[in-house]
Design a protein around this motif. Structure first.
Motif, PDB file in Angstrom:
ATOM      1  N   GLN A  30     -17.695 -63.432 -83.423  1.00  0.00           N
ATOM      2  CA  GLN A  30     -17.104 -63.904 -82.168  1.00  0.00           C
ATOM      3  C   GLN A  30     -17.425 -62.925 -81.052  1.00  0.00           C
ATOM      4  O   GLN A  30     -17.164 -61.728 -81.168  1.00  0.00           O
ATOM      5  N   ARG A  52     -21.274 -77.733 -76.184  1.00  0.00           N
ATOM      6  CA  ARG A  52     -20.659 -76.406 -76.081  1.00  0.00           C
ATOM      7  C   ARG A  52     -21.518 -75.295 -76.675  1.00  0.00           C
ATOM      8  O   ARG A  52     -21.018 -74.215 -76.976  1.00  0.00           O
ATOM      9  N   MET A  53     -22.795 -75.514 -76.838  1.00  0.00           N
ATOM     10  CA  MET A  53     -23.651 -74.520 -77.477  1.00  0.00           C
ATOM     11  C   MET A  53     -24.478 -73.738 -76.467  1.00  0.00           C
ATOM     12  O   MET A  53     -25.042 -74.312 -75.540  1.00  0.00           O
ATOM     13  N   GLY A  76     -24.454 -70.054 -80.433  1.00  0.00           N
ATOM     14  CA  GLY A  76     -23.026 -70.066 -80.705  1.00  0.00           C
ATOM     15  C   GLY A  76     -22.369 -71.232 -80.001  1.00  0.00           C
ATOM     16  O   GLY A  76     -22.953 -71.847 -79.096  1.00  0.00           O
ATOM     17  N   ARG A  77     -21.169 -71.536 -80.427  1.00  0.00           N
ATOM     18  CA  ARG A  77     -20.391 -72.608 -79.807  1.00  0.00           C
ATOM     19  C   ARG A  77     -19.241 -71.997 -79.031  1.00  0.00           C
ATOM     20  O   ARG A  77     -18.596 -71.046 -79.501  1.00  0.00           O
ATOM     21  N   ILE A  78     -18.993 -72.497 -77.838  1.00  0.00           N
ATOM     22  CA  ILE A  78     -17.859 -72.014 -77.038  1.00  0.00           C
ATOM     23  C   ILE A  78     -16.577 -72.474 -77.714  1.00  0.00           C
ATOM     24  O   ILE A  78     -16.279 -73.662 -77.785  1.00  0.00           O
ATOM     25  N   LEU A  93     -17.830 -67.020 -77.686  1.00  0.00           N
ATOM     26  CA  LEU A  93     -18.856 -67.730 -78.444  1.00  0.00           C
ATOM     27  C   LEU A  93     -18.694 -67.374 -79.914  1.00  0.00           C
ATOM     28  O   LEU A  93     -18.593 -66.194 -80.263  1.00  0.00           O
TER      29      LEU A  93
END
Length: 219
Positions: A30, A52-53, A76-78, A93
Motif C-alpha cells: 500500500q 481506478r488503476m 495499483g488500484r486506488i 494505491l
C-alpha cells in the motif's frame, strides 16, 4: 487482489502512469500519495471514473519535463481517496501486478500512458505463502545493522512475525534506497530473489552514516 482480476489477461492493456522516483509499488503493498499537480489530478479523476488503476514507475534520466521511464513498474488500484480543502487528493494505491512497458502510447491527456505487458509477472497475482523462503535471520540482521547506522527504528515484533511477502515488500517500498537500488528490487523476479537482493543492499549500505534529513522512524 482487485475484484475480478484472476489472471494477467484481466488487467487493462493501456494504463496511465505516475513517474515518481523513490516511490515504488509492489503486489499487495500500500502506497499513500499526495497528488497536487494538475495533470495528475486529471489522471486520478479519470482513474476514479474508470477502473481506478494507475501504474507507478520510476525514471532513468532524460529531460525533466519528459523523463525516460524505467522498463518495469507496478499497477495499483486506488483503494482510498480523499480530497483536501485546498484541492489536493490524498490516495492509497494497493499494488496488483508488475508490468514491463511494451511502448508508450501517444495520448491527448496531460499525463502519460503506456501499453503494459503483465505476462512475465503474472505470479504477482498469487500471494506468496507466509512461509516462503526469504532467509529471514540474515535479512533481519542486515536490517538491524542498516537501521543502527541510519538512526532509524522499526517495530521488531512486527518484523519477526510478519508474513514473508508483507515483510520483504514493505521494506523494499519504505527503506531509503537510491533510485537504481529500488528499481533492482522492483525487477527481482520473485520474492526469494527480492529478499536476497534486499539483504545484499542492506549489507552494502550498512556502513553509510545516513542522511540527517532522514525521518527517524519507519513505523
Amino acid at each position: 487482489m482487485a475484484q475480478g482480476i484472476v489472471k494477467a489477461g484481466d488487467l487493462p492493456q493501456v494504463i496511465p502512469v505516475f513517474p515518481l522516483n523513490g516511490a515504488v509499488l509492489l503486489a499487495r503493498g500500500q502506497l499513500p500519495l499526495n497528488i497536487f499537480e494538475p495533470r495528475y489530478l486529471n489522471m486520478i479523476d479519470d482513474a476514479m471514473a474508470g477502473d481506478r488503476m494507475v501504474g507507478m514507475v520510476q525514471t532513468t534520466g532524460g529531460p525533466a519535463d519528459n523523463p525516460t521511464l524505467a522498463p518495469v513498474g507496478c499497477v495499483g488500484r486506488i483503494t482510498n481517496f480523499a480530497e483536501t480543502p485546498d484541492g489536493r487528493y490524498m490516495i492509497t494505491l494497493t499494488g496488483i501486478c508488475r508490468f514491463r512497458i511494451a511502448e508508450e502510447i501517444p495520448a491527448r491527456s496531460p499525463y502519460r500512458q503506456v501499453r503494459a505487458d503483465f505476462q512475465a509477472y503474472a505470479a504477482d497475482l498469487i500471494p506468496a505463502p507466509s512461509s516462503a523462503e526469504i532467509g529471514r535471520p540474515g535479512l533481519l540482521e542486515a536490517l538491524r545493522l542498516f537501521l543502527e547506522h541510519r538512526g532509524l527504528e522499526i517495530d521488531w515484533d512486527t518484523a519477526r512475525d510478519a508474513p514473508a511477502e508483507a515483510l520483504v515488500n514493505s521494506l523494499c517500498m519504505a527503506l531509503p534506497f537510491e533510485v537504481a537500488e529500488k528499481q533492482a528490487l522492483v525487477e527481482a523476479m520473485d520474492l526469494t530473489a527480492r529478499a536476497r537482493a534486499l539483504t545484499t543492499l542492506l549489507s552494502i549500505n550498512a556502513a553509510d552514516s545516513g542522511d540527517e534529513d532522514t525521518p527517524p522512524s519507519l513505523q
